[in-house]
Motif scaffolding. Sequence first.
Motif, short mmCIF file in Angstrom:
data_model
loop_
_atom_site.label_atom_id
_atom_site.label_comp_id
_atom_site.label_asym_id
_atom_site.label_seq_id
_atom_site.Cartn_x
_atom_site.Cartn_y
_atom_site.Cartn_z
N LYS A 38 0.95 -1.35 0.01
CA LYS A 38 0.02 0.16 0.04
C LYS A 38 0.85 1.32 -0.10
CE LYS A 38 -4.23 -1.79 1.52
NZ LYS A 38 -3.98 -3.11 1.07
N ARG A 39 0.44 2.32 -0.49
CA ARG A 39 1.05 3.55 -0.22
C ARG A 39 0.66 4.46 0.86
NH1 ARG A 39 0.67 6.31 -6.54
NH2 ARG A 39 2.06 7.69 -5.47
N PHE A 40 1.30 5.40 1.15
CA PHE A 40 1.00 6.12 2.28
C PHE A 40 -0.18 6.51 2.65
CE2 PHE A 40 1.16 9.92 5.12
CZ PHE A 40 1.77 9.58 6.23
N THR A 41 -0.91 7.18 1.72
CA THR A 41 -2.19 7.93 1.56
C THR A 41 -3.26 6.69 1.63
OG1 THR A 41 -2.33 7.57 -1.08
CG2 THR A 41 -1.57 9.90 0.06
N GLU A 42 -2.82 5.47 0.88
CA GLU A 42 -3.94 4.42 0.94
C GLU A 42 -4.06 3.94 2.67
OE1 GLU A 42 -3.82 1.58 -2.84
OE2 GLU A 42 -1.85 1.82 -1.81
N LEU A 43 -2.66 3.84 3.40
CA LEU A 43 -2.93 3.50 4.72
C LEU A 43 -3.27 4.57 5.72
CD1 LEU A 43 0.80 1.96 4.88
CD2 LEU A 43 -1.29 0.68 5.32
N ARG A 44 -3.02 5.77 5.26
CA ARG A 44 -3.62 6.67 6.33
C ARG A 44 -5.23 7.00 6.25
NH1 ARG A 44 -2.69 13.20 5.59
NH2 ARG A 44 -3.93 13.77 7.59
N LYS A 45 -5.84 6.64 4.64
CA LYS A 45 -6.96 6.58 4.62
C LYS A 45 -7.97 5.54 5.34
CE LYS A 45 -10.63 6.86 1.17
NZ LYS A 45 -11.01 6.80 -0.38
N ALA A 46 -7.42 4.22 5.02
CA ALA A 46 -7.86 3.00 5.64
C ALA A 46 -7.95 3.00 7.17
CB ALA A 46 -6.96 1.93 5.27
N THR A 69 8.97 -3.17 4.55
CA THR A 69 9.87 -2.46 3.77
C THR A 69 9.18 -1.06 3.08
OG1 THR A 69 9.37 -3.69 1.60
CG2 THR A 69 11.31 -4.48 3.11
N ARG A 70 9.98 -0.46 2.59
CA ARG A 70 9.78 0.89 2.07
C ARG A 70 10.49 1.31 0.73
NH1 ARG A 70 11.56 6.26 2.15
NH2 ARG A 70 9.91 7.86 2.02
N THR A 71 9.57 1.06 -0.35
CA THR A 71 10.24 1.23 -1.71
C THR A 71 10.09 2.63 -2.20
OG1 THR A 71 10.02 -1.17 -1.93
CG2 THR A 71 10.61 0.07 -3.96
N VAL A 72 10.89 3.06 -2.78
CA VAL A 72 10.37 4.63 -3.33
C VAL A 72 10.96 4.30 -4.85
CG1 VAL A 72 11.46 7.00 -3.40
CG2 VAL A 72 11.35 5.72 -1.30
N TYR A 73 9.75 4.87 -5.53
CA TYR A 73 10.13 4.65 -7.00
C TYR A 73 10.26 5.80 -7.65
CZ TYR A 73 8.07 0.01 -6.66
OH TYR A 73 7.83 -1.21 -6.15
N ALA A 74 11.31 6.11 -8.63
CA ALA A 74 11.83 7.44 -9.23
C ALA A 74 10.82 7.79 -10.23
CB ALA A 74 13.44 7.21 -9.63
N PRO A 78 7.14 11.47 -6.69
CA PRO A 78 7.73 10.18 -6.16
C PRO A 78 6.52 9.31 -5.75
CG PRO A 78 9.02 12.04 -5.39
CD PRO A 78 7.56 12.43 -6.13
N ARG A 79 6.71 7.82 -5.93
CA ARG A 79 5.85 6.95 -5.17
C ARG A 79 6.52 6.08 -4.43
NH1 ARG A 79 3.99 1.63 -7.68
NH2 ARG A 79 5.70 1.94 -9.34
N VAL A 80 6.07 5.90 -3.27
CA VAL A 80 6.63 5.23 -1.93
C VAL A 80 5.52 4.13 -1.80
CG1 VAL A 80 7.38 5.18 0.25
CG2 VAL A 80 7.61 7.20 -1.28
N VAL A 81 6.07 2.75 -1.25
CA VAL A 81 5.09 1.71 -1.42
C VAL A 81 5.55 0.96 -0.05
CG1 VAL A 81 4.20 -0.27 -2.42
CG2 VAL A 81 4.38 1.48 -3.81
N TYR A 82 4.71 0.57 0.69
CA TYR A 82 4.87 -0.21 1.89
C TYR A 82 4.54 -1.41 1.94
CZ TYR A 82 6.08 4.30 3.80
OH TYR A 82 6.37 5.50 4.15
#
Length: 109
Positions: A38-46, A69-74, A78-82
């Motif tokens: 999930k992305r940060f915004t998805e977690l925050r909303k859920a 794990t935290r993965t940052v996509y260039a 920027p997209r960050v996925v947990y």
Amino acid sequence: MAVLDPRPTAECPVERALLVLDGKWSVLIIRELLGGPKRFTELRKALQIGSPKTLTERLRILEHQGVLTRTVYAEVPPRVVYELTERGQSFRSVLEAMAAWGDRDLTLR
């Protein structure tokens, strides 16, 4: 038996688990990530966490503890996925037991 020891120590497996799962947000973050990355915004909303700072802190702690794990996509932006690690995935049976107990024994009255 260590679980019944009234003097909690780092030797106690229950205490070690609680050090990782400190606070309700850690358990709920793991619950959400058991469904997949999930992305940060998805977690925050859920989770309906009002403060992004609270979520950021818990995510950093869980990452440091090897639970996710935290993965940052260039990309722009920027997209960050947990995503849960194997250690985080191993919490599934504990969470299922907690859910069953809550459903069976802690029904709202």
